[in-house]
Design a protein around this motif. Structure first.
Motif, mmCIF file in Angstrom:
data_model
loop_
_atom_site.group_PDB
_atom_site.id
_atom_site.type_symbol
_atom_site.label_atom_id
_atom_site.label_comp_id
_atom_site.label_asym_id
_atom_site.label_seq_id
_atom_site.Cartn_x
_atom_site.Cartn_y
_atom_site.Cartn_z
ATOM 1 N N GLN A 182 -51.085 63.781 38.188
ATOM 2 C CA GLN A 182 -49.749 63.272 37.879
ATOM 3 C C GLN A 182 -49.110 64.135 36.805
ATOM 4 O O GLN A 182 -49.621 64.218 35.683
ATOM 5 C CB GLN A 182 -49.816 61.816 37.411
ATOM 6 C CG GLN A 182 -48.460 61.217 37.076
ATOM 7 C CD GLN A 182 -48.571 59.770 36.660
ATOM 8 O OE1 GLN A 182 -49.431 59.031 37.132
ATOM 9 N NE2 GLN A 182 -47.704 59.348 35.752
ATOM 10 N N SER A 187 -42.963 62.502 36.888
ATOM 11 C CA SER A 187 -43.000 61.049 37.155
ATOM 12 C C SER A 187 -42.045 60.315 36.231
ATOM 13 O O SER A 187 -41.418 59.327 36.620
ATOM 14 C CB SER A 187 -44.414 60.494 37.005
ATOM 15 O OG SER A 187 -44.896 60.674 35.698
ATOM 16 N N MET A 205 -40.999 56.834 41.078
ATOM 17 C CA MET A 205 -42.063 57.792 40.794
ATOM 18 C C MET A 205 -42.186 58.697 42.029
ATOM 19 O O MET A 205 -42.797 58.328 43.027
ATOM 20 C CB MET A 205 -43.398 57.106 40.516
ATOM 21 C CG MET A 205 -44.490 58.093 40.091
ATOM 22 S SD MET A 205 -46.128 57.332 39.901
ATOM 23 C CE MET A 205 -45.853 56.275 38.479
ATOM 24 N N GLU A 210 -47.168 63.879 41.972
ATOM 25 C CA GLU A 210 -48.569 63.986 42.385
ATOM 26 C C GLU A 210 -48.869 65.356 42.983
ATOM 27 O O GLU A 210 -49.820 66.036 42.580
ATOM 28 C CB GLU A 210 -48.882 62.906 43.417
ATOM 29 C CG GLU A 210 -50.256 63.048 44.078
ATOM 30 C CD GLU A 210 -50.490 61.980 45.144
ATOM 31 O OE1 GLU A 210 -50.605 60.802 44.756
ATOM 32 O OE2 GLU A 210 -50.551 62.329 46.341
ATOM 33 N N LYS A 276 -47.921 46.693 42.545
ATOM 34 C CA LYS A 276 -47.682 47.810 41.626
ATOM 35 C C LYS A 276 -48.995 48.490 41.288
ATOM 36 O O LYS A 276 -49.894 47.881 40.710
ATOM 37 C CB LYS A 276 -47.015 47.317 40.336
ATOM 38 C CG LYS A 276 -46.712 48.451 39.352
ATOM 39 C CD LYS A 276 -46.072 47.937 38.072
ATOM 40 C CE LYS A 276 -45.744 49.074 37.118
ATOM 41 N NZ LYS A 276 -45.137 48.601 35.854
ATOM 42 N N ASN A 278 -50.733 52.793 40.569
ATOM 43 C CA ASN A 278 -50.421 54.201 40.298
ATOM 44 C C ASN A 278 -51.513 55.081 40.883
ATOM 45 O O ASN A 278 -52.661 54.975 40.451
ATOM 46 C CB ASN A 278 -50.294 54.420 38.787
ATOM 47 C CG ASN A 278 -49.815 55.824 38.449
ATOM 48 O OD1 ASN A 278 -49.454 56.590 39.323
ATOM 49 N ND2 ASN A 278 -49.805 56.152 37.166
ATOM 50 N N PRO A 279 -51.201 55.935 41.866
ATOM 51 C CA PRO A 279 -49.878 56.194 42.410
ATOM 52 C C PRO A 279 -49.365 55.017 43.224
ATOM 53 O O PRO A 279 -50.151 54.203 43.713
ATOM 54 C CB PRO A 279 -50.098 57.429 43.296
ATOM 55 C CG PRO A 279 -51.525 57.366 43.689
ATOM 56 C CD PRO A 279 -52.245 56.797 42.508
ATOM 57 N N PRO A 280 -48.028 54.943 43.396
ATOM 58 C CA PRO A 280 -47.454 53.799 44.094
ATOM 59 C C PRO A 280 -47.689 53.882 45.603
ATOM 60 O O PRO A 280 -48.039 54.931 46.144
ATOM 61 C CB PRO A 280 -45.970 53.920 43.771
ATOM 62 C CG PRO A 280 -45.758 55.392 43.587
ATOM 63 C CD PRO A 280 -47.007 55.892 42.930
ATOM 64 N N PHE A 323 -49.993 48.624 35.825
ATOM 65 C CA PHE A 323 -50.331 49.262 37.088
ATOM 66 C C PHE A 323 -51.744 48.850 37.512
ATOM 67 O O PHE A 323 -52.645 48.767 36.682
ATOM 68 C CB PHE A 323 -50.324 50.787 36.943
ATOM 69 C CG PHE A 323 -48.961 51.414 36.872
ATOM 70 C CD1 PHE A 323 -48.208 51.618 38.017
ATOM 71 C CD2 PHE A 323 -48.437 51.833 35.660
ATOM 72 C CE1 PHE A 323 -46.969 52.236 37.962
ATOM 73 C CE2 PHE A 323 -47.197 52.448 35.586
ATOM 74 C CZ PHE A 323 -46.450 52.638 36.739
#
Length: 427
Positions: A182, A187, A205, A210, A276, A278-280, A323
């Protein structure tokens, strides 16, 4: 202790065949169509009830919040959740307080994993001090202290020079760099992928945050020869980068989570923080690319990124909630139901991605297989009876899952670790 599992069905290629398993002193002693009466003498008999008897699953990416955030999870509750999901070996990330960034901290944590865990727990060390700056840890000392691999998971390494030096040091020690990719500038505090971000009026994001860092790290891995493993791939563009890297002979491996395989940002229609992470969740085209990447070998394995939080952590709006979602207890059943029962994956492929390949890629010689002479790390799954995933049945402290309420197949009946029962379903 001597046990015999009878009336089980094991995978032989793509076929399920009836086999009995004799366990003695924590090891698999025999796997036969039928264990003789003489060999059964003195053994506790476990009737598998014609259910699927699998190698214990292997998860290279879990978060156990102890020390520092025990209200979210402890080693005990996290490992109980793993056993509930059929996992017998897990690899715990180092985003803890204090982080295992020095040998004394790491040794203490490994002792705690061994004393409190009901499954095998391998422990990551950090790449930098407290995962926050560019001061590299003592890689050699942490390897000697028992580090499984090195990761700053949750934080991408922002400076190229830091990652380059880390990879060189890890390569010298034949250790893996396992990384959350990331670029923080790209982001820029984002929360969701494009479609959902616009629907819910929160900050995006973008996929490039990424993929850009993955591309940078792949080049550095090529230059250093390190084993570089990419965590929780979410974007089709990152899949393309990994595919090209493998074709070029670069030592890159990758994982994908159940939630990125099962969900897309189309599923986020309301302000529900259980979606929610991360990553989404990204677009449906990304989800399909992840599935294709698994099928063609670009992505090597499935890992849960089990990330428990308190109810208060997730009670906020999606813009401000923590997250992460839990995954240990729902991974096998949701994937089996969605992909194996529909014919997209075979059961053999799913076990390869959830047990055999993670163990092989990370040289875990005693995990991921069900063979004579190996530890009796075994999961028994009921593939036939539907059940509803209920928050009340989670053994994790974290109840933060978007899969609660789903009707699935593939319930865990029993999990054995070194021949000892770590989880048993209450009927």
């Amino acid at each position: 202790m001597k046990r015999v599992i009878v009336n089980g069905r094991l995978l032989d290629g793509n076929q399920l065949v009836k086999r009995d398993i004799l366990i003695e002193d924590g090891l698999v002693k025999q796997i036969e169509p039928s264990i003789s009466a003489g060999d059964r003498q003195g053994a506790e008999v476990i009737d598998a009830g014609n259910h699927f008897v699998s190698p214990g699953l292997v998860d290279v990416h879990v978060h156990y919040r102890q020390p520092g955030q025990e209200a979210k999870e402890t080693i005990k509750t996290g490992s109980l959740a793993a056993a509930h999901g059929g996992f017998t070996t897990v690899c715990a990330m180092p985003n803890l307080m204090p982080a295992p960034d020095r040998p004394s901290y790491l040794k203490d944590l490994i002792k705690l994993n061994q004393s409190d865990g009901v499954v095998h727990i391998k422990q990551y060390a950090t790449i930098t001090t407290d995962r926050k700056d560019d001061e590299l840890v003592d890689f050699a000392a942490l390897k000697k202290a028992g580090a499984f691999a090195f990761s700053n998971d949750g934080n991408g390494i922002q400076k190229s020079s830091t990652m380059f030096e880390a990879m060189k040091r890890a390569a010298e020690l034949n250790m893996a760099i396992v990384e959350h990719v990331q670029d923080d500038e790209l982001s820029d505090g984002g929360v969701l992928h494009t479609g959902a971000a616009r629907r819910l009026h929160v900050k995006e994001m973008p996929w490039v945050s990424e993929t850009a860092q993955a591309a940078r790290d792949i080049v550095l891995a090529q230059a250093t020869g390190v084993h570089y493993h990419i965590c929780h791939v979410s974007s089709k563009h990152t899949v393309e980068q990994i595919r090209a890297a493998k074709r070029a002979g670069i030592h890159v491996t990758a994982e994908v989570t159940p939630h990125h395989l099962l969900l897309s940002d189309d599923d986020i229609q309301t302000d529900n923080s259980n979606y929610k992470m991360n990553p989404p969740l990204r677009g449906e085209d990304d989800r399909q690319a992840l599935i294709d990447g698994l099928l063609d070998g670009t992505i090597d394995m499935i890992a849960t990124d089990h990330a428990p939080h308190t109810e208060a952590d997730k009670a906020k709006s999606i813009a401000h909630a923590a997250f992460g979602i839990t995954g240990s207890e729902t991974a096998f059943s949701t994937l089996y139901t969605t992909f194996v029962k529909t014919g997209r994956f075979t059961l053999s492929q799913l076990i390869d991605w959830m047990a055999k390949k993670p163990a092989a890629i990370f040289n875990m010689t005693n995990a991921g297989s069900l063979k004579v002479g190996k530890p009796a790390d075994i999961a028994i799954f009921d593939l036939d009876n539907e059940h509803v995933i209920k928050a009340s049945e989670y053994l994790s402290k974290g109840k933060n899952s978007p899969f609660t309420g789903r009707t699935v197949l593939g319930d865990t009946v029993m999990t054995l670790v070194d021949g000892q029962i770590a989880y048993q379903k209450n009927f």
